[in-house]
Design an enzyme around this catalytic site. Structure first.
Site, mmCIF file in Angstrom:
data_model
loop_
_atom_site.group_PDB
_atom_site.id
_atom_site.type_symbol
_atom_site.label_atom_id
_atom_site.label_comp_id
_atom_site.label_asym_id
_atom_site.label_seq_id
_atom_site.Cartn_x
_atom_site.Cartn_y
_atom_site.Cartn_z
ATOM 1 N N ASP A 1 1.348 2.648 -7.800
ATOM 2 C CA ASP A 1 1.678 1.303 -8.255
ATOM 3 C C ASP A 1 2.206 1.309 -9.678
ATOM 4 O OD1 ASP A 1 0.803 0.097 -5.878
ATOM 5 O OD2 ASP A 1 -1.261 -0.014 -6.591
ATOM 6 N N ARG B 1 -8.496 1.946 -7.040
ATOM 7 C CA ARG B 1 -8.744 0.973 -8.097
ATOM 8 C C ARG B 1 -9.828 -0.019 -7.696
ATOM 9 N NH1 ARG B 1 -3.104 -1.541 -9.319
ATOM 10 N NH2 ARG B 1 -4.436 -2.966 -10.515
ATOM 11 N N ARG C 1 2.721 6.628 -2.911
ATOM 12 C CA ARG C 1 3.487 5.575 -3.593
ATOM 13 C C ARG C 1 2.586 4.917 -4.630
ATOM 14 N NH1 ARG C 1 6.341 2.682 1.675
ATOM 15 N NH2 ARG C 1 7.639 4.464 2.294
#
Length: 245
Positions: free
Chosen positions: A52, A198, A50
């Site tokens: 972002d 990230r 999933r």
């Protein structure tokens, strides 16, 4: 009912992320709406990951169950026609066994993060890479990355909104390489926590800027405290590269 495995490429800039949400367009919604337009069926499209808002995919894997009799190639072509003008493309489509699952059958996920290390502003790569104007020490970043490889509690490197029950993950690969002005971080694991890639890239960039040392990254990991994170790199440069089964 036939289960189809899809390989999907998308530009994440206009989307709120993969997952269908009430407050904006998602990749999942674009594909599910295309499935409905082709088959007349409201079917869920399940992905390997999933991503972002603003995160891209080169070869996301997904599956959908369709009752209508249709050949894989015909379904792929029809989905691509119906998904326009969204920047989403089905690159491949094949029938798979009913117990094959894009998420739960996946044994490895691979990401790349692109940093363009130059002072001049980005033009056509804007939104497709993170621009870092300060010179980055990619070799120091690589040394810091090595301290994160292996099985660890990655609490420091996960979002406060992460829904995973367990913060322990095994990071199989975290490499840093420079090619001209581009610094690429490659990460591989069976699964990742929300924002983990990230967050790791943000801390590695601090090392590259010489604001953190290699030891600071190791200390942040050992702290198991989100407050010890340097910062989250922006979504622009992150690409889901592929999933292994």
């Amino acid at each position: 009912m036939t289960r189809f495995a899809l390989t999907i490429e998308y530009d994440g800039r206009p989307f709120v992320g993969w997952q269908r949400q009430a407050h904006g367009n998602s990749v999942q919604q674009a594909l599910e709406d295309a499935v409905f337009a082709v088959t007349g069926e409201r079917a869920a499209v399940h992905a390997a990951g999933r991503t972002d808002a603003g995160v891209h995919a080169l070869a996301m894997r997904a599956h959908v169950d369709v009752a209508k009799g249709i050949a894989p190639f015909r379904l792929m072509e029809a989905l691509n026609a119906r998904a326009r003008p969204h920047p989403v493309a089905v690159l491949a489509c094949e029938a798979v066994p009913d117990d094959w699952h894009a998420r739960f059958s996946c044994v490895a996920r691979h990401y790349e993060y692109r940093i363009v290390n130059r002072r001049a502003p980005l033009t056509w790569e804007r939104g497709l890479a993170w621009q870092a104007p300060q010179v980055l020490d990619a070799e120091a970043m690589a040394r810091a990355a090595a301290t994160l490889v292996g099985r660890h509690d990655f609490t420091t490197f996960r979002s406060a909104h992460c829904q995973a029950d367990n913060p322990v993950r095994t990071l199989d690969r975290l490499d840093v390489a420079r090619d001209g002005d581009v610094v690429t971080v490659r990460a591989s694991a069976r699964s990742f926590l929300h924002h983990q890639v990230r967050s790791m890239v943000g801390c590695l960039a601090l090392v590259g800027m010489r604001r953190w040392s290699v030891a600071d990254v190791a200390d942040a990991l050992a702290a198991r405290d989100r407050a010890r994170l340097g910062f989250n790199a922006p979504p622009d440069g992150l690409f889901f590269v592929r999933a292994d089964y």
